[in-house]
Design a protein around this motif. Structure first.
Motif, PDB file in Angstrom:
ATOM      1  N   ILE A 294      -9.199  11.320  -3.563  1.00  0.00           N
ATOM      2  CA  ILE A 294      -9.176  11.768  -2.169  1.00  0.00           C
ATOM      3  C   ILE A 294      -9.420  10.587  -1.233  1.00  0.00           C
ATOM      4  CG2 ILE A 294     -10.345  13.250  -0.489  1.00  0.00           C
ATOM      5  CD1 ILE A 294     -10.811  15.247  -2.770  1.00  0.00           C
ATOM      6  N   ALA A 295     -10.388   9.736  -1.573  1.00  0.00           N
ATOM      7  CA  ALA A 295     -10.647   8.551  -0.755  1.00  0.00           C
ATOM      8  C   ALA A 295      -9.442   7.614  -0.765  1.00  0.00           C
ATOM      9  CB  ALA A 295     -11.891   7.834  -1.257  1.00  0.00           C
ATOM     10  N   ALA A 296      -8.812   7.455  -1.925  1.00  0.00           N
ATOM     11  CA  ALA A 296      -7.640   6.590  -2.015  1.00  0.00           C
ATOM     12  C   ALA A 296      -6.493   7.130  -1.166  1.00  0.00           C
ATOM     13  CB  ALA A 296      -7.204   6.452  -3.472  1.00  0.00           C
ATOM     14  N   ALA A 297      -6.317   8.443  -1.166  1.00  0.00           N
ATOM     15  CA  ALA A 297      -5.269   9.043  -0.345  1.00  0.00           C
ATOM     16  C   ALA A 297      -5.568   8.852   1.140  1.00  0.00           C
ATOM     17  CB  ALA A 297      -5.140  10.528  -0.681  1.00  0.00           C
ATOM     18  N   PHE A 298      -6.814   9.059   1.516  1.00  0.00           N
ATOM     19  CA  PHE A 298      -7.216   8.867   2.910  1.00  0.00           C
ATOM     20  C   PHE A 298      -6.921   7.427   3.346  1.00  0.00           C
ATOM     21  CE2 PHE A 298     -10.517   7.467   5.901  1.00  0.00           C
ATOM     22  CZ  PHE A 298     -10.363   8.392   6.930  1.00  0.00           C
ATOM     23  N   ALA A 299      -7.298   6.465   2.528  1.00  0.00           N
ATOM     24  CA  ALA A 299      -7.063   5.063   2.861  1.00  0.00           C
ATOM     25  C   ALA A 299      -5.568   4.765   2.978  1.00  0.00           C
ATOM     26  CB  ALA A 299      -7.704   4.163   1.804  1.00  0.00           C
ATOM     27  N   THR A 300      -4.769   5.349   2.086  1.00  0.00           N
ATOM     28  CA  THR A 300      -3.326   5.122   2.119  1.00  0.00           C
ATOM     29  C   THR A 300      -2.718   5.645   3.412  1.00  0.00           C
ATOM     30  OG1 THR A 300      -3.197   5.229  -0.300  1.00  0.00           O
ATOM     31  CG2 THR A 300      -1.155   5.577   0.932  1.00  0.00           C
ATOM     32  N   LEU A 301      -3.024   6.904   3.763  1.00  0.00           N
ATOM     33  CA  LEU A 301      -2.462   7.480   4.981  1.00  0.00           C
ATOM     34  C   LEU A 301      -2.897   6.697   6.221  1.00  0.00           C
ATOM     35  CD1 LEU A 301      -1.724   9.815   3.036  1.00  0.00           C
ATOM     36  CD2 LEU A 301      -2.299  11.396   4.880  1.00  0.00           C
ATOM     37  N   ARG A 302      -4.175   6.336   6.272  1.00  0.00           N
ATOM     38  CA  ARG A 302      -4.688   5.582   7.416  1.00  0.00           C
ATOM     39  C   ARG A 302      -3.975   4.240   7.543  1.00  0.00           C
ATOM     40  NH1 ARG A 302      -7.652   6.490  11.663  1.00  0.00           N
ATOM     41  NH2 ARG A 302      -9.047   4.721  11.332  1.00  0.00           N
ATOM     42  N   HIS A 303      -3.733   3.584   6.425  1.00  0.00           N
ATOM     43  CA  HIS A 303      -3.143   2.256   6.458  1.00  0.00           C
ATOM     44  C   HIS A 303      -1.645   2.302   6.773  1.00  0.00           C
ATOM     45  CE1 HIS A 303      -2.762  -1.989   5.657  1.00  0.00           C
ATOM     46  NE2 HIS A 303      -1.859  -1.778   4.716  1.00  0.00           N
ATOM     47  N   VAL A 304      -0.928   3.229   6.178  1.00  0.00           N
ATOM     48  CA  VAL A 304       0.524   3.306   6.407  1.00  0.00           C
ATOM     49  C   VAL A 304       0.813   3.819   7.809  1.00  0.00           C
ATOM     50  CG1 VAL A 304       2.684   4.359   5.637  1.00  0.00           C
ATOM     51  CG2 VAL A 304       1.009   3.584   3.947  1.00  0.00           C
ATOM     52  N   GLY A 305       0.165   4.917   8.193  1.00  0.00           N
ATOM     53  CA  GLY A 305       0.347   5.466   9.527  1.00  0.00           C
ATOM     54  C   GLY A 305       1.698   6.131   9.736  1.00  0.00           C
ATOM     55  N   ASP A 306       1.821   6.810  10.853  1.00  0.00           N
ATOM     56  CA  ASP A 306       3.032   7.564  11.164  1.00  0.00           C
ATOM     57  C   ASP A 306       4.260   6.654  11.217  1.00  0.00           C
ATOM     58  OD1 ASP A 306       4.079  10.313  12.278  1.00  0.00           O
ATOM     59  OD2 ASP A 306       4.896   8.787  13.622  1.00  0.00           O
ATOM     60  N   GLU A 307       4.167   5.534  11.914  1.00  0.00           N
ATOM     61  CA  GLU A 307       5.313   4.630  12.012  1.00  0.00           C
ATOM     62  C   GLU A 307       5.673   4.048  10.652  1.00  0.00           C
ATOM     63  OE1 GLU A 307       7.422   3.880  14.395  1.00  0.00           O
ATOM     64  OE2 GLU A 307       6.499   5.349  15.739  1.00  0.00           O
ATOM     65  N   GLY A 308       4.652   3.802   9.834  1.00  0.00           N
ATOM     66  CA  GLY A 308       4.931   3.297   8.495  1.00  0.00           C
ATOM     67  C   GLY A 308       5.719   4.284   7.663  1.00  0.00           C
ATOM     68  N   TYR A 309       5.383   5.571   7.763  1.00  0.00           N
ATOM     69  CA  TYR A 309       6.126   6.581   7.008  1.00  0.00           C
ATOM     70  C   TYR A 309       7.543   6.760   7.543  1.00  0.00           C
ATOM     71  CZ  TYR A 309       2.048   7.761   4.244  1.00  0.00           C
ATOM     72  OH  TYR A 309       0.986   7.695   3.366  1.00  0.00           O
ATOM     73  N   LEU A 310       7.711   6.558   8.854  1.00  0.00           N
ATOM     74  CA  LEU A 310       9.075   6.589   9.397  1.00  0.00           C
ATOM     75  C   LEU A 310       9.921   5.471   8.787  1.00  0.00           C
ATOM     76  CD1 LEU A 310       8.730   7.326  13.227  1.00  0.00           C
ATOM     77  CD2 LEU A 310       9.964   8.692  11.539  1.00  0.00           C
ATOM     78  N   GLU A 311       9.349   4.293   8.684  1.00  0.00           N
ATOM     79  CA  GLU A 311      10.094   3.167   8.113  1.00  0.00           C
ATOM     80  C   GLU A 311      10.391   3.411   6.632  1.00  0.00           C
ATOM     81  OE1 GLU A 311      12.227  -0.125   7.394  1.00  0.00           O
ATOM     82  OE2 GLU A 311      11.734   0.790   9.337  1.00  0.00           O
ATOM     83  N   LEU A 312       9.424   3.957   5.905  1.00  0.00           N
ATOM     84  CA  LEU A 312       9.666   4.271   4.498  1.00  0.00           C
ATOM     85  C   LEU A 312      10.758   5.333   4.359  1.00  0.00           C
ATOM     86  CD1 LEU A 312       5.975   4.274   3.235  1.00  0.00           C
ATOM     87  CD2 LEU A 312       7.747   2.591   2.667  1.00  0.00           C
TER      88      LEU A 312
END
Length: 488
Positions: A294-312
């Motif tokens: 859960i902590a790893a997922a939280f860190a991933t989402l926080r780091h990638v962010g909305d714009e990061g997921y758009l680019e992916l």
């Protein structure tokens, strides 16, 4: 064989070296050449961040959220993020969505079925209606929970169910109707709007299984892909599931199950006070849960962010288009379903081009795909789960596919011995013995071989394709049982 419990402890460096040695036999989890099982964004530093976050909370226990408020906070944050991505939250038509973090899509689906079943204790023989393309975890849920599964056939051209057939399958004992967005095998989105409307009219819950690619769909829509309505913006959708360890690119072990409101979620909980220990209350199947994923997922989402997921999502869209083009340029191959979202599914109408041999030839060249067996008029196919890491590999995939197809034609289709075909077609599953499967495994070279070498599985897949589903299941149960034996 390495002894997990030696008489004397082994130095840490040696233990890690042993693990690295064992990992060398695994398929590659990074690099964009494994089209199943793993999800790689090819984003520098993300693995290290996730593993550091995992280590920070690995020993935190989700059994009691009041004892570990950090876990409660991160779990609630993940639920809120998933709800927002899937059309819920303040300012939407689904403002009261609640949810839970589970260990994966299978647990999410089991809980979705359990919640729907337990909401109707007056129904003695609860039933679940789902398309035949619904994930096998629904069948697992039905088996575990004593729910009858009513599968609705899909159109062999569109791979989606007729909403009228779904309506006809609903009875007074139906507690849940399920659909996929997208389905795993062909990567298509079911007609969620029509199915949810039918379920609502009949007073039945409707679950949308978005575990596989549901996180990607909203971002794909925002980068120009035509994605049909499938989320909490659709009236009648009462629950959804989405795996963060897929297209949110978090480490394994994180899925989110969402309900439109807390009242719908309430039957999901299990509580028990009739014993002398602590009163147990669990929102999910597990009691003790590590906070690490859960902590790893939280860190991933926080780091990638909305714009990061758009680019992916852009990278995934372009990779899908490139792979689909590569398929169209090889004589004898075609797309089985439109490559609209995150899956490229290819097949062949050329009797001289055996798809199972093609998969072996691709594997021999370092491209690891997932063969799919024929089913109810749907031909055999090769499934490619496409992630952002695939995009740089697209220029190399086309020539490799063409070369592999030529090699597969030169090899020729698999020809099974007549006695093996007869066994596959007529042997009752309960007459299949462990010794027979061990003999087959030895014949096909499945229980040895060089570590890291790509096994030739075309003959195995041909045998499985010739066997009816029940015998196929028994074959694989016995084979996996053969693998899962300790070496003393």
């Amino acid at each position: 064989m390495i002894d997990a419990l030696p008489p004397q402890g082994v130095p840490a460096d040696q233990v890690l070296a042993e693990l690295r040695g064992m990992r060398a036999a695994d398929l590659p989890t990074h690099g964009g050449r494994l089209f199943a099982y793993v999800y790689d964004p090819a984003k520098a530093g993300l693995d290290e961040l996730a593993m550091s976050a995992y280590a920070l909370s690995a020993h935190v226990n989700g059994l009691d959220p009041t004892a570990f408020p950090s876990l409660l906070a991160t779990e609630n944050a993940l639920v809120a993020a998933a709800a927002r991505v899937l059309g819920a939250g303040p300012g939407t038509t689904a403002p009261d969505v609640v949810g839970s973090v589970t260990s994966g899509g299978t647990e999410s689906l089991i809980l979705a079925v359990k919640t729907a079943r337990d909401a109707h204790p007056e129904i003695n023989s609860p039933r679940l209606v789902a398309p035949s393309t619904a994930h096998a975890a629904f069948a697992k849920a039905a088996h575990y929970l004593g729910v009858e599964l009513d599968l609705v056939p899909v159109d062999p051209a569109t791979f989606t169910p007729d909403p009228a057939a779904v309506a006809a399958a609903i009875t007074a004992d139906t507690v849940l109707v399920a659909c996929s967005a997208p389905s795993y095998a062909q990567g298509v989105v079911d007609p969620v709007e029509q199915i949810a409307a039918i379920a609502a009219e009949r007073g039945v819950r409707c679950h949308v299984d978005a575990c596989f690619g549901g996180w990607a769909l909203p971002f794909l829509r925002r980068v120009g892909v035509a994605v049909p309505a499938f989320d909490f913006g659709v009236p009648g959708v009462t629950s959804m599931s989405v795996d963060l360890h897929k297209y949110a690119y978090t480490p394994k072990g994180v899925s989110v199950l969402l309900h439109r409101d807390a009242g719908l979620r309430r039957p999901q909980y299990f509580a028990f006070a009739d014993w002398p220990g602590y009163t147990m209350v669990n929102p999910v199947i597990s009691s003790t849960r590590s906070g690490g994923p859960i902590a790893a997922a939280f860190a991933t989402l926080r780091h990638v962010g909305d714009e990061g997921y758009l680019e992916l999502a852009r990278q995934t869209r372009d990779a899908v288009a490139g792979l689909a083009k590569a398929v169209s340029e090889v004589d004898g191959l075609r797309l089985l379903a439109p490559a609209d979202f995150t899956v490229v599914c290819l097949t062949s109408d050329d009797p001289g081009l055996d798809l199972f041999v093609l998969a072996d030839e691709l594997a021999a060249r370092g491209w690891h795909t997932q063969p799919q067996l024929p089913y109810q008029g749907i031909p055999a196919s090769i499934h490619l789960t496409v992630t952002a890491s695939v995009l740089p590999q697209v220029p190399q995939f086309g020539p490799a596919l063409a070369e592999s197809a030529a090699a597969a034609r030169a090899h020729g289709p698999v020809e099974l011995p007549a006695e093996l075909l007869a066994m596959a077609a007529h042997l009752p599953p309960d007459q299949l013995t462990a010794e027979m499967v061990a003999g087959l495994a030895d014949t096909f070279g499945l229980t040895g071989g060089e570590p890291g070498a790509a096994p030739r599985l075309a003959v195995v897949n041909a045998v499985l394709a010739a066997a009816p589903p029940r015998l196929r299941e028994r074959l694989l149960v016995e084979f996996v049982s053969l693998l899962q034996r300790p070496s003393w």
